[in-house]
Design a protein around this motif. Structure first.
Motif, PDB file in Angstrom:
ATOM      1  N   PHE A  16       0.851  -1.178   0.000  1.00  5.20           N
ATOM      2  CA  PHE A  16       0.000   0.000   0.000  1.00  5.20           C
ATOM      3  C   PHE A  16       0.890   1.232   0.000  1.00  5.20           C
ATOM      4  N   SER A  17       0.551   2.224  -0.818  1.00  6.81           N
ATOM      5  CA  SER A  17       1.377   3.422  -0.939  1.00  6.81           C
ATOM      6  C   SER A  17       0.491   4.645  -1.100  1.00  6.81           C
ATOM      7  N   THR A  18       0.582   5.561  -0.125  1.00  7.40           N
ATOM      8  CA  THR A  18      -0.180   6.813  -0.220  1.00  7.40           C
ATOM      9  C   THR A  18       0.282   7.627  -1.414  1.00  7.40           C
ATOM     10  N   SER A  19       1.605   7.703  -1.621  1.00  5.97           N
ATOM     11  CA  SER A  19       2.144   8.532  -2.703  1.00  5.97           C
ATOM     12  C   SER A  19       1.725   8.028  -4.074  1.00  5.97           C
ATOM     13  N   ARG A  20       1.577   6.696  -4.221  1.00 11.07           N
ATOM     14  CA  ARG A  20       1.169   6.139  -5.518  1.00 11.07           C
ATOM     15  C   ARG A  20      -0.342   5.997  -5.656  1.00 11.07           C
ATOM     16  N   GLY A  21      -1.074   6.355  -4.610  1.00  8.24           N
ATOM     17  CA  GLY A  21      -2.526   6.258  -4.666  1.00  8.24           C
ATOM     18  C   GLY A  21      -3.045   4.854  -4.449  1.00  8.24           C
ATOM     19  N   THR A  22      -2.152   3.937  -4.090  1.00  6.78           N
ATOM     20  CA  THR A  22      -2.562   2.559  -3.810  1.00  6.78           C
ATOM     21  C   THR A  22      -2.855   2.460  -2.326  1.00  6.78           C
ATOM     22  N   VAL A  23      -4.011   2.929  -1.919  1.00  7.27           N
ATOM     23  CA  VAL A  23      -4.285   3.023  -0.496  1.00  7.27           C
ATOM     24  C   VAL A  23      -5.786   2.969  -0.239  1.00  7.27           C
ATOM     25  N   ILE A  24      -6.164   2.268   0.803  1.00  3.65           N
ATOM     26  CA  ILE A  24      -7.555   2.242   1.261  1.00  3.65           C
ATOM     27  C   ILE A  24      -7.521   2.650   2.722  1.00  3.65           C
ATOM     28  N   TYR A  25      -8.014   3.841   3.007  1.00  8.18           N
ATOM     29  CA  TYR A  25      -7.936   4.355   4.366  1.00  8.18           C
ATOM     30  C   TYR A  25      -8.947   3.665   5.277  1.00  8.18           C
ATOM     31  N   PHE A  42     -13.102   2.814   4.856  1.00  3.82           N
ATOM     32  CA  PHE A  42     -13.568   1.429   4.939  1.00  3.82           C
ATOM     33  C   PHE A  42     -14.618   1.272   6.037  1.00  3.82           C
ATOM     34  N   LEU A  43     -14.356   1.855   7.198  1.00  5.10           N
ATOM     35  CA  LEU A  43     -15.294   1.727   8.318  1.00  5.10           C
ATOM     36  C   LEU A  43     -16.623   2.390   7.997  1.00  5.10           C
ATOM     37  N   LYS A  44     -16.573   3.524   7.354  1.00  5.87           N
ATOM     38  CA  LYS A  44     -17.805   4.248   7.022  1.00  5.87           C
ATOM     39  C   LYS A  44     -18.691   3.426   6.100  1.00  5.87           C
ATOM     40  N   GLU A  45     -18.076   2.685   5.186  1.00  3.72           N
ATOM     41  CA  GLU A  45     -18.838   1.918   4.196  1.00  3.72           C
ATOM     42  C   GLU A  45     -19.264   0.543   4.708  1.00  3.72           C
ATOM     43  N   LYS A  77     -25.557  -8.265   3.100  1.00  2.51           N
ATOM     44  CA  LYS A  77     -24.840  -8.823   1.961  1.00  2.51           C
ATOM     45  C   LYS A  77     -24.438  -7.696   1.013  1.00  2.51           C
ATOM     46  N   LEU A  78     -23.265  -7.835   0.435  1.00  5.87           N
ATOM     47  CA  LEU A  78     -22.734  -6.827  -0.471  1.00  5.87           C
ATOM     48  C   LEU A  78     -23.083  -7.187  -1.912  1.00  5.87           C
ATOM     49  N   ALA A  79     -23.276  -6.172  -2.731  1.00  4.73           N
ATOM     50  CA  ALA A  79     -23.586  -6.398  -4.144  1.00  4.73           C
ATOM     51  C   ALA A  79     -22.419  -7.104  -4.826  1.00  4.73           C
ATOM     52  N   PRO A  80     -22.666  -8.173  -5.588  1.00  3.12           N
ATOM     53  CA  PRO A  80     -21.578  -8.913  -6.237  1.00  3.12           C
ATOM     54  C   PRO A  80     -20.692  -8.031  -7.111  1.00  3.12           C
ATOM     55  N   GLU A  81     -21.291  -7.034  -7.769  1.00  6.92           N
ATOM     56  CA  GLU A  81     -20.488  -6.186  -8.661  1.00  6.92           C
ATOM     57  C   GLU A  81     -19.445  -5.356  -7.906  1.00  6.92           C
ATOM     58  N   LEU A  82     -19.637  -5.227  -6.583  1.00  8.42           N
ATOM     59  CA  LEU A  82     -18.653  -4.510  -5.773  1.00  8.42           C
ATOM     60  C   LEU A  82     -17.302  -5.220  -5.815  1.00  8.42           C
ATOM     61  N   GLY A  83     -17.329  -6.536  -6.030  1.00  7.55           N
ATOM     62  CA  GLY A  83     -16.100  -7.298  -6.080  1.00  7.55           C
ATOM     63  C   GLY A  83     -15.255  -7.027  -7.305  1.00  7.55           C
ATOM     64  N   GLU A  84     -15.834  -6.387  -8.306  1.00  9.92           N
ATOM     65  CA  GLU A  84     -15.083  -6.135  -9.545  1.00  9.92           C
ATOM     66  C   GLU A  84     -14.191  -4.909  -9.440  1.00  9.92           C
ATOM     67  N   THR A  85     -14.709  -3.823  -8.875  1.00  7.86           N
ATOM     68  CA  THR A  85     -13.935  -2.571  -8.828  1.00  7.86           C
ATOM     69  C   THR A  85     -13.851  -1.965  -7.444  1.00  7.86           C
ATOM     70  N   PRO A  95     -15.833   0.060  -4.107  1.00  2.00           N
ATOM     71  CA  PRO A  95     -16.692   1.242  -4.071  1.00  2.00           C
ATOM     72  C   PRO A  95     -16.102   2.389  -4.883  1.00  2.00           C
ATOM     73  N   GLU A  96     -16.889   3.427  -5.101  1.00  2.27           N
ATOM     74  CA  GLU A  96     -16.462   4.542  -5.952  1.00  2.27           C
ATOM     75  C   GLU A  96     -15.213   5.228  -5.426  1.00  2.27           C
ATOM     76  N   TRP A  97     -15.073   5.293  -4.099  1.00  2.00           N
ATOM     77  CA  TRP A  97     -13.946   6.019  -3.523  1.00  2.00           C
ATOM     78  C   TRP A  97     -12.651   5.212  -3.519  1.00  2.00           C
ATOM     79  N   ALA A  98     -12.730   3.928  -3.841  1.00  2.00           N
ATOM     80  CA  ALA A  98     -11.554   3.064  -3.764  1.00  2.00           C
ATOM     81  C   ALA A  98     -10.627   3.300  -4.949  1.00  2.00           C
ATOM     82  N   PRO A  99      -9.323   3.115  -4.766  1.00  2.00           N
ATOM     83  CA  PRO A  99      -8.383   3.275  -5.879  1.00  2.00           C
ATOM     84  C   PRO A  99      -8.605   2.201  -6.934  1.00  2.00           C
TER      85      PRO A  99
END
Length: 611
Positions: free
Chosen positions: A349-358, A362-365, A594-602, A604-608
């Motif tokens: 995980f890298s904040t500088s490269r944008g590879t990060v999930i805060y 995560f808790l909010k969602e 239960k989470l929507a199956p399509e969530l597993g593809e990309t 949530p919207e805020w995720a990198p």
């Protein structure tokens, strides 16, 4: 008889919010362990705080146009909120910029110096030609002169594990701007690791129950021990408490010298804030007490080499001799519990490269327990593990919602609908007895795993009970029994057995899922706090050791948030809690959505977006 267990958790650096890679290494594993230890009746002291010194804070503060203290203050509050939201049950989560911490660090420095293990030495330091500022060892990269790895740091090579100095590197470069450092002479205090090597090796060879990768790595370090600088050319940090040094603005103690001492200083601060200033000694000077240190694998060196060496030198146990300081002969770590890295697409995980999930996003969602469960069963316990949204969705939907949540819902719903309360059982048949025995036996097997910090295996033991209970219900079909008045006693027995196993499984899963465990406790008619949660308190920085007196301590009276909690009165115990016939039941709500199956593809919207 209870055991005193120090749960010492790595200190997150105050340069930004925590991401899920951070908490998979130090946060969730330590809390699962601490909660289990409390449940078996041990006296737990779980401590940590924010690590706030060093050049990276100084550089970032300049970039953001604030002081290092202001930057640390801002992110200290963010991190406290993140960890509270995750439910990490600290007895004290504090910080390293307190008066107490400065005084405790300086006491260790003075005694190590008096015993001869901290010696002044003229050395060569790396300077940025463009700014004139000292480059910290970790901010100089190059090729390792020992193994040829291109990516070694100025303090150590992660490929071969050897200790290095920036000047040792082939083709050194600044991590900040890529320029070639300038090397100049400077004077620093060095921890004389060679004089402590014998005592350190003897201690390490007695650690036979450590995780093999941690012990192997630690023992390999012994072969190339050299004196290591414990001060820096920097104006942000703990002052060096010696005449001629303590008033110098350009010399401070190395951030890693003071950060590991935080485990002791936090324990002392906790004791003061709890009303018994000497209480910390029960975990630090009693030879029967045990201590477990939790961190990511990049911090092993500091916990299996630097911190034990500081403790050995403070006690006068190296080849130079000496005598303990005011704190006495302090306990060395019982075990260093290191996790590997949680990655995304094979990269850290890298904040500088944008590879990060805060953590906060995560808790909010998704709430805390889904993340805690994923880290426990699919996290980097023994090898680097890739986080994928597809795996997170699968675990949440099939294991938490379909298996565990469904077992709770249908067991409580059928009992509430048909009896309105927990029914009394009649004669048990083999299927009932077998399920009850399976559930009760899991306390021993899961507990043995938790004692050894094998969290995935322990969680799986709990889920095996859940699976067995679901099969039991499907096989005995209580919904059909409910249609036959002649089978009412049998229905009562099946549902009582199901509810008892729900209670058992809830206990087994409590260290992993403390928030939903409280809900299940209440669904079964339980009262009071089952699994206590940490609370955020605002305190004043008015505590400092009076003996010995610290030098140039931070200003008194500053306020800051801490995490503490009342865990002594929680009801969770690591044993079967018999469900009581006649206890009223209410209609349950789903534990996990239960989470929507399509969530597993990309995600949530805020995720990198990771390709």
């Amino acid at each position: 008889m209870s055991t005193r267990v120090l749960t010492a958790v790595a200190w997150p650096y105050t340069n930004g919010p925590r991401h899920i890679g951070h908490v998979s290494g130090f946060g969730v594993p330590s809390d699962v362990f601490a909660r289990y230890q409390r449940m078996v009746g041990n006296e737990v002291l779980m401590i940590s705080g924010t690590d706030e010194h060093g050049t990276p804070i100084l550089v970032q503060a300049e970039q953001e146009g604030c002081t290092p203290q202001q930057l640390a203050d801002r992110y200290n509050r963010v991190i406290v909120d993140d960890l509270a939201g995750l439910g990490l049950s600290y007895d004290l989560f504090t910080r390293t910029s307190t008066r107490n911490h400065y005084a405790v660090v300086q006491e260790l420095f003075r005694t190590l110096h008096k015993n001869g293990y901290l010696v002044p030495k003229t050395t060569t330091g790396a300077i940025s030609p463009s700014t004139g500022r000292t480059l910290p060892d970790r901010y100089v990269e190059g090729t390792c002169p020992i193994c040829g790895y291109d990516g070694a740091r100025g303090d150590q090579c992660d490929n071969c594990g050897n200790q290095l100095d920036p000047i040792d590197l082939i083709n050194p470069r600044s991590k900040l701007n890529g320029e070639t450092p300038k090397f100049v002479e400077t004077e620093h205090f060095f921890l004389d690791l060679p004089s402590l090597a014998g005592a350190l090796e003897t201690w390490l060879k007695g650690r036979t129950d450590w995780r093999p990768n941690v012990l192997r790595f630690s023992l390999n370090l012994i072969e190339n021990l050299r004196p290591r600088a414990m001060s820096r050319d920097i104006d942000w940090g703990v002052p060096i408490p010696l005449e001629g040094w303590q008033d110098r603005p350009d010399k401070k103690l190395y951030v890693w010298f003071d950060a590991v001492i935080g485990y002791l200083s936090a324990s002392i601060e906790w004791a003061v804030r709890s009303g018994d200033p000497e209480a910390w000694r029960k975990w630090w000077t009693d030879p029967e007490a045990v201590s477990y240190y939790f961190m990511g694998k990049d911090n092993i060196t500091f916990h299996s080499q630097i911190w034990p060496s500081e403790l050995l030198g403070y006690a006068g146990k190296g080849s130079r001799g000496g005598s303990p300081g005011a704190f006495g002969d302090l306990n060395l770590p019982t075990e260093v519990v290191s996790s590997e890295f949680l990655t995304m697409s094979g990269s850290k995980f890298s904040t500088s490269r944008g590879t990060v999930i805060y953590v906060r996003d995560f808790l909010k969602e998704f709430g805390p327990d889904a993340l805690r469960y994923f880290i426990s069963v699919a996290g980097p316990e023994s090898h680097d593990t890739d986080f994928t949204w597809d795996e997170f969705v699968r675990r949440t939907n099939f294991e938490l919602a379909n298996e565990w949540g469904n077992l709770v819902n249908r067991s409580v719903s059928m009992a509430q609908k048909n009896f309105g309360e927990i029914p009394a059982p009649s004669a048990l048949i083999d299927a009932d007895v077998e399920l009850l025995r399976t559930a009760e036996a899991a306390f021993a097997s899961a507990g043995a795993h938790l004692q050894r910090s094998r969290f995935r295996a322990a969680a799986n033991e709990g889920m095996k009970v859940v699976t067995a209970a679901n099969r039991y219900i499907s096989a005995l079909e209580p919904w059909k029994l409910a249609k036959d008045p002649a089978q009412r006693d049998r229905l009562a027995t099946v549902l009582h057995t199901s509810l008892q196993v729900v209670s058992d499984a809830n206990t087994l899963l409590t260290p992993f899922l403390p928030h939903s465990a409280q809900q299940v406790h209440e669904l079964l008619g339980g009262e009071g706090v089952w699994a206590a949660q940490p609370q955020v308190f605002e305190v004043n920085d008015d505590t400092a050791q009076t003996e010995p007196v610290g030098a140039n301590l931070p200003e008194a009276g500053r306020s800051y948030p801490v995490l503490m909690g009342d865990y002594a009165n929680e009801k969770a115990q690591w044993a079967r809690t018999e469900v009581k016939p006649g206890t009223p039941l209410s209609k349950p709500k789903p534990l996990f959505a239960k989470l929507a199956p399509e969530l597993g593809e990309t995600g949530p919207e805020w995720a990198p977006v990771v390709k």
